[in-house]
Design a protein around this motif. Structure first.
Motif, PDB file in Angstrom:
ATOM      1  N   HIS A  12       0.836  -1.203   0.000  1.00 15.88           N
ATOM      2  CA  HIS A  12       0.000   0.000   0.000  1.00 15.88           C
ATOM      3  C   HIS A  12       0.873   1.256   0.000  1.00 15.88           C
ATOM      4  O   HIS A  12       0.666   2.177   0.807  1.00 15.88           O
ATOM      5  CB  HIS A  12      -0.956  -0.008   1.192  1.00 15.88           C
ATOM      6  CG  HIS A  12      -1.971  -1.112   1.125  1.00 15.88           C
ATOM      7  ND1 HIS A  12      -3.258  -0.914   0.682  1.00 15.88           N
ATOM      8  CD2 HIS A  12      -1.887  -2.433   1.432  1.00 15.88           C
ATOM      9  CE1 HIS A  12      -3.925  -2.055   0.722  1.00 15.88           C
ATOM     10  NE2 HIS A  12      -3.114  -2.998   1.170  1.00 15.88           N
ATOM     11  N   LEU A  13       1.824   1.284  -0.911  1.00 14.38           N
ATOM     12  CA  LEU A  13       2.749   2.418  -0.992  1.00 14.38           C
ATOM     13  C   LEU A  13       2.024   3.716  -1.314  1.00 14.38           C
ATOM     14  O   LEU A  13       1.112   3.758  -2.125  1.00 14.38           O
ATOM     15  CB  LEU A  13       3.792   2.163  -2.080  1.00 14.38           C
ATOM     16  CG  LEU A  13       4.774   1.013  -1.882  1.00 14.38           C
ATOM     17  CD1 LEU A  13       5.614   0.825  -3.140  1.00 14.38           C
ATOM     18  CD2 LEU A  13       5.664   1.260  -0.668  1.00 14.38           C
ATOM     19  N   SER A  14       2.461   4.781  -0.655  1.00 13.77           N
ATOM     20  CA  SER A  14       1.974   6.123  -0.970  1.00 13.77           C
ATOM     21  C   SER A  14       3.039   7.112  -0.554  1.00 13.77           C
ATOM     22  O   SER A  14       3.877   6.819   0.311  1.00 13.77           O
ATOM     23  CB  SER A  14       0.643   6.418  -0.253  1.00 13.77           C
ATOM     24  OG  SER A  14       0.834   6.468   1.145  1.00 13.77           O
ATOM     25  N   ALA A  15       2.988   8.293  -1.159  1.00 17.74           N
ATOM     26  CA  ALA A  15       4.012   9.295  -0.882  1.00 17.74           C
ATOM     27  C   ALA A  15       3.987   9.770   0.569  1.00 17.74           C
ATOM     28  O   ALA A  15       4.992  10.266   1.085  1.00 17.74           O
ATOM     29  CB  ALA A  15       3.830  10.483  -1.825  1.00 17.74           C
ATOM     30  N   ASP A  16       2.849   9.602   1.251  1.00 12.78           N
ATOM     31  CA  ASP A  16       2.769  10.071   2.636  1.00 12.78           C
ATOM     32  C   ASP A  16       3.140   8.991   3.659  1.00 12.78           C
ATOM     33  O   ASP A  16       2.929   9.177   4.860  1.00 12.78           O
ATOM     34  CB  ASP A  16       1.379  10.634   2.944  1.00 12.78           C
ATOM     35  CG  ASP A  16       0.263   9.632   2.719  1.00 12.78           C
ATOM     36  OD1 ASP A  16       0.566   8.492   2.305  1.00 12.78           O
ATOM     37  OD2 ASP A  16      -0.910   9.983   2.937  1.00 12.78           O
ATOM     38  N   LEU A  44       0.562  -3.320  -4.352  1.00 17.40           N
ATOM     39  CA  LEU A  44       1.848  -2.655  -4.170  1.00 17.40           C
ATOM     40  C   LEU A  44       1.616  -1.199  -3.786  1.00 17.40           C
ATOM     41  O   LEU A  44       2.290  -0.655  -2.910  1.00 17.40           O
ATOM     42  CB  LEU A  44       2.670  -2.740  -5.455  1.00 17.40           C
ATOM     43  CG  LEU A  44       4.001  -1.980  -5.472  1.00 17.40           C
ATOM     44  CD1 LEU A  44       4.961  -2.537  -4.424  1.00 17.40           C
ATOM     45  CD2 LEU A  44       4.634  -2.036  -6.865  1.00 17.40           C
ATOM     46  N   PHE A  45       0.633  -0.566  -4.436  1.00 18.50           N
ATOM     47  CA  PHE A  45       0.302   0.829  -4.159  1.00 18.50           C
ATOM     48  C   PHE A  45      -1.026   0.938  -3.413  1.00 18.50           C
ATOM     49  O   PHE A  45      -1.896   0.082  -3.559  1.00 18.50           O
ATOM     50  CB  PHE A  45       0.219   1.629  -5.459  1.00 18.50           C
ATOM     51  CG  PHE A  45       1.544   1.807  -6.152  1.00 18.50           C
ATOM     52  CD1 PHE A  45       2.393   2.835  -5.779  1.00 18.50           C
ATOM     53  CD2 PHE A  45       1.934   0.934  -7.152  1.00 18.50           C
ATOM     54  CE1 PHE A  45       3.625   3.002  -6.407  1.00 18.50           C
ATOM     55  CE2 PHE A  45       3.167   1.094  -7.790  1.00 18.50           C
ATOM     56  CZ  PHE A  45       4.014   2.124  -7.417  1.00 18.50           C
ATOM     57  N   GLU A  46      -1.171   1.973  -2.638  1.00 20.97           N
ATOM     58  CA  GLU A  46      -2.423   2.238  -1.930  1.00 20.97           C
ATOM     59  C   GLU A  46      -3.557   2.451  -2.926  1.00 20.97           C
ATOM     60  O   GLU A  46      -4.685   1.995  -2.724  1.00 20.97           O
ATOM     61  CB  GLU A  46      -2.264   3.468  -1.027  1.00 20.97           C
ATOM     62  CG  GLU A  46      -3.535   3.944  -0.359  1.00 20.97           C
ATOM     63  CD  GLU A  46      -4.063   2.980   0.694  1.00 20.97           C
ATOM     64  OE1 GLU A  46      -5.198   3.182   1.148  1.00 20.97           O
ATOM     65  OE2 GLU A  46      -3.343   2.020   1.058  1.00 20.97           O
TER      66      GLU A  46
END
Length: 244
Positions: A12-16, A44-46
């Motif tokens: 759940h990657l995110s810039a924050d 992988l990503f949010e």
């Protein structure tokens, strides 16, 4: 030297969330190059709004995976958060995209890999959404909308999803036992690896009179979660986030 393969999911990657990102980058640079392969089993990503949503963050992640691909092949199965990822971003990150359910021979043991959300059939509302989201028409319709509109839709969808989860019983959000047996039987295997439920564990099932092993990957909300598979065994491992 023992050969091994890594599996990860539900980052759940995110810039924050730079703590998650730094843990992943360290893993990709210092650990994953020693593996025979890395499998990313979804989320992988949010959120993934489309391959046209190019940001410094998404490019940073793509570059890190591309750098790893020089030494280690990377395979990707879509999750419920990043089902809209297409060949354009996969090419930038050097992912080999796999179908929703894929059987791989892991050191002599045929193993079915999947994200796992299709087995959570007791969550009726989610299954309705999944059917729509994985149809041929809905992703095309969404991707045709301006990015600004997609962002608003995604933000609203995450809010609704969060509220729904708070009201659901734990067993409803877990896999349906009969669906697990179905997947084992469909592929005629006795080992399964999946994510989605965020409940890392190794389960033993009985399938047609034989023992079958189901390995559930952990999420990366509070720590890194990695599965290491070799000819000698299966290890669910964790990675500590940096305090800096």
């Amino acid at each position: 030297m023992i050969n091994f393969t890594y599996f990860i999911s539900d980052l759940h990657l995110s810039a924050d969330r730079p703590d998650i990102t730094q843990c992943l980058l360290h893993f990709l640079e210092h650990e994953a190059p020693h593996a025979d392969a890395l499998y990313v089993l979804g989320d992988l990503f949010e959120v993934w709004l489309g391959d046209d949503d190019i940001t410094p963050f998404s490019e940073q992640i793509a570059y890190a995976f591309k750098s790893l691909s020089v030494s280690t092949p990377i395979y990707f199965i879509h999750g419920n958060r990043d089902f809209a990822m297409k060949k354009r971003y996969a090419k930038r990150a050097c992912f080999t995209l796999l179908p929703e359910q894929f059987v791989v021979d892991l050191y002599g043991t045929p193993t079915v890999l999947l994200h796992g959300d299709e087995m959570c059939t007791r969550d009726v509302e989610y299954m309705k959404f999944r059917k729509k989201a994985r149809s041929w028409w809905w992703p095309r319709l969404m991707l045709a909308l301006p990015l600004s509109v997609r962002r608003r839709i995604a933000q609203k969808g995450r809010s609704v999803s969060k509220n729904n989860k708070q009201q659901l019983a734990n067993d409803i959000m877990d896999v349906t036992p009969s669906e697990v047996i179905k997947v084992f039987g469909k592929h005629n295997v006795h080992r399964m690896i999946h994510g989605h439920t965020h409940r890392p564990a190794i389960h033993v099932h009985e399938v047609n009179g034989h023992k079958a092993t189901r390995v559930v990957l952990g999420d990366w909300y509070t720590q890194g979660s990695v599965l290491r598979v070799s000819a000698t065994g299966i290890e669910l491992e964790t990675r500590t986030f940096s305090s800096s």
